[in-house]
Design a protein around this motif. Structure first.
Motif, mmCIF file in Angstrom:
data_model
loop_
_atom_site.group_PDB
_atom_site.id
_atom_site.type_symbol
_atom_site.label_atom_id
_atom_site.label_comp_id
_atom_site.label_asym_id
_atom_site.label_seq_id
_atom_site.Cartn_x
_atom_site.Cartn_y
_atom_site.Cartn_z
ATOM 1 N N LYS A 29 0.853 -1.185 0.000
ATOM 2 C CA LYS A 29 0.000 0.000 0.000
ATOM 3 C C LYS A 29 0.893 1.241 0.000
ATOM 4 O O LYS A 29 1.113 1.869 1.029
ATOM 5 N N PRO A 30 1.443 1.618 -1.164
ATOM 6 C CA PRO A 30 2.388 2.734 -1.201
ATOM 7 C C PRO A 30 1.756 4.082 -0.851
ATOM 8 O O PRO A 30 2.457 5.006 -0.470
ATOM 9 N N LEU A 31 0.444 4.202 -0.961
ATOM 10 C CA LEU A 31 -0.223 5.474 -0.675
ATOM 11 C C LEU A 31 -0.993 5.434 0.642
ATOM 12 O O LEU A 31 -1.893 6.244 0.866
ATOM 13 N N LYS A 32 -0.617 4.512 1.505
ATOM 14 C CA LYS A 32 -1.327 4.358 2.777
ATOM 15 C C LYS A 32 -1.194 5.640 3.602
ATOM 16 O O LYS A 32 -0.116 6.198 3.734
ATOM 17 N N ALA A 58 -10.807 5.666 -11.024
ATOM 18 C CA ALA A 58 -9.539 6.164 -10.478
ATOM 19 C C ALA A 58 -9.583 6.160 -8.955
ATOM 20 O O ALA A 58 -8.600 5.813 -8.298
ATOM 21 N N ALA A 59 -10.730 6.530 -8.385
ATOM 22 C CA ALA A 59 -10.874 6.523 -6.924
ATOM 23 C C ALA A 59 -10.749 5.107 -6.381
ATOM 24 O O ALA A 59 -10.116 4.878 -5.340
ATOM 25 N N SER A 60 -11.326 4.147 -7.077
ATOM 26 C CA SER A 60 -11.219 2.749 -6.661
ATOM 27 C C SER A 60 -9.772 2.268 -6.707
ATOM 28 O O SER A 60 -9.303 1.566 -5.807
ATOM 29 N N HIS A 61 -9.059 2.678 -7.747
ATOM 30 C CA HIS A 61 -7.648 2.296 -7.875
ATOM 31 C C HIS A 61 -6.824 2.921 -6.745
ATOM 32 O O HIS A 61 -5.932 2.276 -6.186
ATOM 33 N N LEU A 62 -7.129 4.166 -6.409
ATOM 34 C CA LEU A 62 -6.431 4.818 -5.302
ATOM 35 C C LEU A 62 -6.712 4.103 -3.978
ATOM 36 O O LEU A 62 -5.821 3.982 -3.137
ATOM 37 N N GLY A 66 -4.160 2.120 -1.138
ATOM 38 C CA GLY A 66 -4.075 2.480 0.272
ATOM 39 C C GLY A 66 -4.646 3.822 0.648
ATOM 40 O O GLY A 66 -4.624 4.197 1.817
ATOM 41 N N CYS A 67 -5.146 4.592 -0.299
ATOM 42 C CA CYS A 67 -5.710 5.910 0.011
ATOM 43 C C CYS A 67 -7.059 5.783 0.705
ATOM 44 O O CYS A 67 -7.774 4.807 0.509
ATOM 45 N N THR A 68 -7.382 6.803 1.459
ATOM 46 C CA THR A 68 -8.714 6.938 2.011
ATOM 47 C C THR A 68 -9.443 7.939 1.134
ATOM 48 O O THR A 68 -9.054 9.101 1.061
ATOM 49 N N VAL A 69 -10.475 7.486 0.448
ATOM 50 C CA VAL A 69 -11.214 8.343 -0.480
ATOM 51 C C VAL A 69 -12.536 8.720 0.160
ATOM 52 O O VAL A 69 -13.309 7.847 0.564
ATOM 53 N N THR A 70 -12.774 10.035 0.284
ATOM 54 C CA THR A 70 -14.027 10.521 0.852
ATOM 55 C C THR A 70 -14.651 11.527 -0.103
ATOM 56 O O THR A 70 -13.961 12.188 -0.878
ATOM 57 N N GLU A 71 -15.957 11.649 -0.012
ATOM 58 C CA GLU A 71 -16.672 12.603 -0.849
ATOM 59 C C GLU A 71 -16.805 13.908 -0.077
ATOM 60 O O GLU A 71 -17.202 13.909 1.085
ATOM 61 N N VAL A 72 -16.466 15.025 -0.718
ATOM 62 C CA VAL A 72 -16.553 16.337 -0.083
ATOM 63 C C VAL A 72 -17.445 17.238 -0.920
ATOM 64 O O VAL A 72 -17.625 17.015 -2.120
#
Length: 118
Positions: A29-32, A58-62, A66-72
Protein backbone atom coordinates in the motif's frame (compact mmCIF):
# COMPACT_ATOMS: atom_id res chain seq x y z
CA UNK A 1 25.89 -36.08 -27.66
CA UNK A 2 22.19 -36.67 -28.23
CA UNK A 3 22.22 -39.22 -25.40
CA UNK A 4 23.53 -36.55 -23.05
CA UNK A 5 20.83 -34.08 -24.14
CA UNK A 6 18.11 -36.68 -23.72
CA UNK A 7 19.35 -37.52 -20.22
CA UNK A 8 19.31 -33.84 -19.21
CA UNK A 9 15.84 -33.25 -20.69
CA UNK A 10 14.43 -36.39 -19.11
CA UNK A 11 15.63 -35.34 -15.64
CA UNK A 12 12.77 -34.17 -13.53
CA UNK A 13 12.75 -30.43 -12.95
CA UNK A 14 11.63 -29.46 -9.48
CA UNK A 15 8.44 -27.41 -9.24
CA UNK A 16 9.33 -24.20 -7.41
CA UNK A 17 6.06 -22.44 -8.21
CA UNK A 18 4.41 -23.86 -5.09
CA UNK A 19 7.09 -22.22 -2.94
CA UNK A 20 6.33 -18.69 -4.17
CA UNK A 21 3.82 -16.47 -2.43
CA UNK A 22 0.88 -15.15 -4.41
CA UNK A 23 1.23 -11.50 -5.35
CA UNK A 24 -2.29 -10.90 -4.07
CA UNK A 25 -1.27 -11.94 -0.57
CA UNK A 26 1.39 -9.22 -0.36
CA UNK A 27 0.46 -6.06 1.53
CA UNK A 28 1.72 -3.30 -0.77
CA UNK A 29 0.00 0.00 0.00
CA UNK A 30 2.39 2.73 -1.20
CA UNK A 31 -0.22 5.47 -0.68
CA UNK A 32 -1.33 4.36 2.78
CA UNK A 33 -2.33 7.32 4.92
CA UNK A 34 -3.05 9.65 2.00
CA UNK A 35 -6.51 11.22 1.99
CA UNK A 36 -8.22 12.05 -1.32
CA UNK A 37 -11.45 13.99 -1.67
CA UNK A 38 -13.95 13.54 -4.48
CA UNK A 39 -15.82 16.79 -5.16
CA UNK A 40 -19.52 15.96 -5.07
CA UNK A 41 -20.40 18.74 -7.51
CA UNK A 42 -18.23 17.13 -10.21
CA UNK A 43 -20.23 13.92 -9.95
CA UNK A 44 -23.73 15.46 -10.06
CA UNK A 45 -26.18 15.76 -12.93
CA UNK A 46 -24.83 17.40 -16.05
CA UNK A 47 -21.56 15.48 -16.00
CA UNK A 48 -21.13 12.82 -18.68
CA UNK A 49 -21.48 9.25 -17.38
CA UNK A 50 -18.18 8.23 -18.93
CA UNK A 51 -16.40 10.98 -17.01
CA UNK A 52 -18.07 9.97 -13.74
CA UNK A 53 -17.17 6.31 -14.28
CA UNK A 54 -13.55 7.28 -15.01
CA UNK A 55 -13.38 9.34 -11.82
CA UNK A 56 -14.89 6.54 -9.75
CA UNK A 57 -12.53 4.01 -11.37
CA UNK A 58 -9.54 6.16 -10.48
CA UNK A 59 -10.87 6.52 -6.92
CA UNK A 60 -11.22 2.75 -6.66
CA UNK A 61 -7.65 2.30 -7.87
CA UNK A 62 -6.43 4.82 -5.30
CA UNK A 63 -8.26 2.88 -2.58
CA UNK A 64 -6.52 -0.29 -3.73
CA UNK A 65 -3.20 1.52 -3.30
CA UNK A 66 -4.08 2.48 0.27
CA UNK A 67 -5.71 5.91 0.01
CA UNK A 68 -8.71 6.94 2.01
CA UNK A 69 -11.21 8.34 -0.48
CA UNK A 70 -14.03 10.52 0.85
CA UNK A 71 -16.67 12.60 -0.85
CA UNK A 72 -16.55 16.34 -0.08
CA UNK A 73 -18.86 19.19 -0.98
CA UNK A 74 -17.68 22.54 -2.35
CA UNK A 75 -20.84 24.64 -2.72
CA UNK A 76 -18.99 27.49 -4.49
CA UNK A 77 -17.41 25.15 -7.05
CA UNK A 78 -19.80 26.33 -9.78
CA UNK A 79 -18.48 29.90 -9.39
CA UNK A 80 -14.93 28.91 -10.32
CA UNK A 81 -15.28 29.29 -14.08
CA UNK A 82 -16.92 32.75 -14.01
CA UNK A 83 -14.25 33.90 -11.53
CA UNK A 84 -11.54 32.59 -13.84
CA UNK A 85 -12.92 34.56 -16.79
CA UNK A 86 -12.96 37.78 -14.76
CA UNK A 87 -9.46 37.27 -13.34
CA UNK A 88 -7.92 36.20 -16.65
CA UNK A 89 -9.21 39.23 -18.55
CA UNK A 90 -8.21 41.68 -15.81
CA UNK A 91 -4.74 40.15 -15.54
CA UNK A 92 -4.14 40.33 -19.28
CA UNK A 93 -5.43 43.93 -19.30
CA UNK A 94 -3.02 44.79 -16.49
CA UNK A 95 -0.10 43.20 -18.31
CA UNK A 96 -0.90 44.96 -21.57
CA UNK A 97 -1.22 48.34 -19.85
CA UNK A 98 2.27 47.89 -18.46
CA UNK A 99 3.69 47.61 -21.96
CA UNK A 100 1.62 50.57 -23.12
CA UNK A 101 3.02 52.69 -20.29
CA UNK A 102 6.56 51.66 -21.12
CA UNK A 103 6.18 52.79 -24.72
CA UNK A 104 4.67 56.14 -23.74
CA UNK A 105 7.21 56.77 -21.01
CA UNK A 106 10.12 55.96 -23.28
CA UNK A 107 8.70 58.27 -25.96
CA UNK A 108 8.36 61.13 -23.47
CA UNK A 109 11.85 60.38 -22.14
CA UNK A 110 13.45 60.60 -25.60
CA UNK A 111 11.53 63.75 -26.50
CA UNK A 112 12.76 65.33 -23.27
CA UNK A 113 16.37 64.40 -24.09
CA UNK A 114 16.06 65.84 -27.59
CA UNK A 115 14.59 69.07 -26.25
CA UNK A 116 17.47 69.43 -23.77
CA UNK A 117 20.08 69.12 -26.50
CA UNK A 118 18.66 72.00 -28.56
Amino acid sequence: MIDLILRVVSMEVPNYVSQFMSINSLESKPLKGLRVGLIRETLDDGVDRAVVSSILGAASHLQDLGCTVTEVSLPSFSLGLPAYYILASSESSSNLSRYDGVKRFMGIFFVGILNQEN
